[in-house]
Scaffold this motif. Structure first.
Motif, mmCIF file in Angstrom:
data_model
loop_
_atom_site.group_PDB
_atom_site.id
_atom_site.type_symbol
_atom_site.label_atom_id
_atom_site.label_comp_id
_atom_site.label_asym_id
_atom_site.label_seq_id
_atom_site.Cartn_x
_atom_site.Cartn_y
_atom_site.Cartn_z
ATOM 1 N N LEU A 1 8.113 3.888 11.491
ATOM 2 C CA LEU A 1 7.943 5.164 10.770
ATOM 3 C C LEU A 1 6.479 5.481 10.468
ATOM 4 O O LEU A 1 6.202 6.418 9.725
ATOM 5 N N LYS A 2 5.587 4.724 11.035
ATOM 6 C CA LYS A 2 4.149 4.904 10.726
ATOM 7 C C LYS A 2 3.675 6.342 11.009
ATOM 8 O O LYS A 2 2.985 6.932 10.188
ATOM 9 N N PHE A 3 4.071 6.877 12.143
ATOM 10 C CA PHE A 3 3.614 8.212 12.515
ATOM 11 C C PHE A 3 4.031 9.247 11.451
ATOM 12 O O PHE A 3 3.213 10.049 10.995
ATOM 13 N N GLU A 4 5.303 9.200 11.055
ATOM 14 C CA GLU A 4 5.813 10.140 10.041
ATOM 15 C C GLU A 4 5.065 9.957 8.708
ATOM 16 O O GLU A 4 4.700 10.930 8.057
ATOM 17 N N ASN B 1 0.840 -1.207 0.000
ATOM 18 C CA ASN B 1 0.000 0.000 0.000
ATOM 19 C C ASN B 1 0.876 1.258 0.000
ATOM 20 O O ASN B 1 0.581 2.229 -0.709
ATOM 21 N N VAL B 2 1.939 1.235 0.795
ATOM 22 C CA VAL B 2 2.853 2.392 0.864
ATOM 23 C C VAL B 2 3.502 2.604 -0.509
ATOM 24 O O VAL B 2 3.597 3.731 -0.996
ATOM 25 N N HIS B 3 3.902 1.484 -1.127
ATOM 26 C CA HIS B 3 4.520 1.575 -2.454
ATOM 27 C C HIS B 3 3.556 2.242 -3.440
ATOM 28 O O HIS B 3 3.946 3.106 -4.222
ATOM 29 N N LYS B 4 2.307 1.821 -3.388
ATOM 30 C CA LYS B 4 1.304 2.369 -4.321
ATOM 31 C C LYS B 4 1.093 3.864 -4.039
ATOM 32 O O LYS B 4 0.989 4.671 -4.973
ATOM 33 N N LEU B 5 1.063 4.232 -2.766
ATOM 34 C CA LEU B 5 0.846 5.645 -2.398
ATOM 35 C C LEU B 5 2.018 6.528 -2.824
ATOM 36 O O LEU B 5 1.866 7.738 -3.010
ATOM 37 N N ASN B 6 3.180 5.904 -2.980
ATOM 38 C CA ASN B 6 4.377 6.649 -3.354
ATOM 39 C C ASN B 6 4.219 7.442 -4.655
ATOM 40 O O ASN B 6 4.795 8.514 -4.819
ATOM 41 N N HIS B 7 3.448 6.893 -5.590
ATOM 42 C CA HIS B 7 3.241 7.595 -6.859
ATOM 43 C C HIS B 7 2.588 8.955 -6.604
ATOM 44 O O HIS B 7 3.007 9.979 -7.148
ATOM 45 N N LYS B 8 1.580 8.946 -5.736
ATOM 46 C CA LYS B 8 0.859 10.197 -5.466
ATOM 47 C C LYS B 8 1.730 11.152 -4.633
ATOM 48 O O LYS B 8 1.655 12.368 -4.795
ATOM 49 N N THR C 1 10.877 9.219 3.044
ATOM 50 C CA THR C 1 10.288 8.586 4.240
ATOM 51 C C THR C 1 9.497 7.342 3.835
ATOM 52 O O THR C 1 9.594 6.285 4.481
ATOM 53 N N ALA C 2 8.736 7.469 2.753
ATOM 54 C CA ALA C 2 7.901 6.347 2.307
ATOM 55 C C ALA C 2 8.758 5.142 1.918
ATOM 56 O O ALA C 2 8.412 4.001 2.230
ATOM 57 N N VAL C 3 9.880 5.409 1.228
ATOM 58 C CA VAL C 3 10.761 4.307 0.816
ATOM 59 C C VAL C 3 11.339 3.604 2.043
ATOM 60 O O VAL C 3 11.349 2.371 2.128
ATOM 61 N N LEU C 4 11.799 4.423 3.018
ATOM 62 C CA LEU C 4 12.349 3.840 4.266
ATOM 63 C C LEU C 4 11.283 3.023 4.992
ATOM 64 O O LEU C 4 11.540 1.916 5.483
ATOM 65 N N PHE C 5 10.074 3.589 5.040
ATOM 66 C CA PHE C 5 8.966 2.917 5.724
ATOM 67 C C PHE C 5 8.630 1.596 5.036
ATOM 68 O O PHE C 5 8.470 0.555 5.683
ATOM 69 N N GLU C 6 8.555 1.639 3.705
ATOM 70 C CA GLU C 6 8.226 0.421 2.941
ATOM 71 C C GLU C 6 9.269 -0.683 3.212
ATOM 72 O O GLU C 6 8.912 -1.833 3.485
ATOM 73 N N ASN C 7 10.544 -0.293 3.137
ATOM 74 C CA ASN C 7 11.616 -1.285 3.367
ATOM 75 C C ASN C 7 11.564 -1.843 4.786
ATOM 76 O O ASN C 7 11.753 -3.046 4.990
ATOM 77 N N ALA C 8 11.293 -0.944 5.761
ATOM 78 C CA ALA C 8 11.214 -1.388 7.156
ATOM 79 C C ALA C 8 10.032 -2.336 7.349
ATOM 80 O O ALA C 8 10.137 -3.347 8.054
ATOM 81 N N LEU C 9 8.909 -2.000 6.718
ATOM 82 C CA LEU C 9 7.714 -2.853 6.842
ATOM 83 C C LEU C 9 7.991 -4.271 6.335
ATOM 84 O O LEU C 9 7.508 -5.251 6.896
ATOM 85 N N ARG C 10 8.751 -4.349 5.263
ATOM 86 C CA ARG C 10 9.062 -5.678 4.709
ATOM 87 C C ARG C 10 9.896 -6.499 5.695
ATOM 88 O O ARG C 10 9.971 -7.716 5.586
#
Lengths: 238, 111
Positions: free
Chosen positions: B88-91, B54-61, B73-82
């Motif tokens: 990084l959810k709050f950020e 979902n984060v990856h998909k939101l990255n486009h927008k 932040t989104a890239v870091l969050f996505e990698n951490a989630l995996r």
């Protein structure tokens, strides 16, 4: 060129459709929100030249899609990942990848790459037809000191038998002193495929396939494990 | 002051075609809340692999709105989630709020 766009995100599809509509190299574009729907379309529309494909789709991703299709269309991958790993270029069909949001300049460059690749492949095919005569419909074989003409599309099965090959057509069988390797160079690649180290078959004559064998007319032909993937790829599977 | 979204990228893509610019904004208005809802749903389920998707998909927008730091932040969050980490959810949620507020602040296209 006819293209399709495969992406589960409407925003991404809308941008590519707009660019494609304004690009004189692209005659037609269709969009799909799922890879499965796109595969169904490709199975009935073989004249698609170019596929814009999102890598990250839920369930069935871009690489699953590439491994499933038998289309010869060129593929341009689309991704939101700026650090996208070049796993993409393990596949011959992939000509470029675009990072979202896609700019019009980058889109046009990718389309040009696809055109160049397609043009160079057409030239290679034309060259090979002239040099190995595989575009000719007749094959002359030496049987009992006579050159006998065989209509290539009428060949159903070619079987290796020691120093000889047995050419089976609908009407007659011919035993010829030759090898599968030699005859392979003289027949259309579109019609024929090697399914076993001793068998080449006419793919258009297949009646059915069961387990590790297939039926052509009344001939049962074995399929080897190593040749099976290519055969499955060439079939128009539903 | 937090990074602010802009319409520059959307205007560049539309290249002066006002109808298309409106269409893009209308799609974002429709699609962004759905993507955020799906993200929240998967967060509640603690299905971090789906959340990463979902984060990856939101990255486009996020990119479309020119949020460069937001993208990082989104890239870091996505990698951490995996890796099963959602620190990084709050950020990331702040970026989503910023985008939503921005969309609500600009004039909606006429129907």
């Amino acid at each position: 060129m006819n293209c399709i766009i495969v992406d589960d995100e409407e925003l991404a599809r809308a941008i590519i459709v707009q660019y494609a509509t304004n690009d004189s190299n692209i005659a037609d574009s269709k969009e799909f929100s799922s890879g499965i729907d796109a595969i169904k379309y490709l199975n009935t529309h073989p004249k698609v030249d170019l596929i814009f494909l999102d890598i990250h789709m839920p369930g069935f991703d871009g690489f699953d899609f590439i491994q499933t299709i038998s289309s010869k269309a060129k593929i341009i991958l689309t991704t939101s990942d700026k650090n996208f790993a070049i796993k993409a270029f393990e596949y011959d069909s992939i000509v470029d990848y675009l990072v979202k949001p896609i700019t019009v300049d980058r889109f046009q460059k990718a389309v040009q790459k696809a055109i160049l690749k397609k043009t160079s492949e057409i030239k290679e095919v034309n060259h090979s037809v002239v040099t190995d005569a595989s575009g000719i419909d007749d094959l002359f074989v030496n049987v009992d000191r006579k050159l006998i003409k065989i209509d290539i599309p009428s060949i159903q099965v070619i079987e290796a038998k020691g120093d000889y090959i047995l050419i089976k057509t609908e009407q007659k069988n011919y035993t010829v002193h030759s090898t599968l390797k030699k005859i392979e160079k003289r027949i259309h690649r579109d019609y024929f495929i090697k399914v076993h180290r001793s068998f080449i078959i006419n793919i258009k004559e297949i009646v059915d396939i069961k387990d590790n064998s297939l039926l052509i007319s009344k001939h049962v032909v074995p399929i080897s494990r190593s040749n099976r993937p290519e055969l499955m790829q060439r079939l128009n599977l539903l | 002051m937090p990074e602010q979204p802009t319409l520059r990228m959307i205007k560049d893509i539309a290249a002066g075609d006002m109808e298309f610019e409106k269409k893009l904004l209308a799609i974002i208005r429709k699609e962004l809340p759905l993507e955020i809802a799906l993200y929240n749903e998967n967060c509640l389920e603690k299905d971090y692999l789906k959340v990463a998707g979902n984060v990856h998909k939101l990255n486009h927008k996020i990119n479309i709105f020119g949020l460069k730091k937001g993208y990082e932040t989104a890239v870091l969050f996505e990698n951490a989630l995996r890796k099963g980490n959602c620190e990084l959810k709050f950020e990331f949620d702040e970026i989503l709020v910023t985008m939503t507020d921005f969309l609500n602040s600009i004039e909606a296209p006429e129907e």
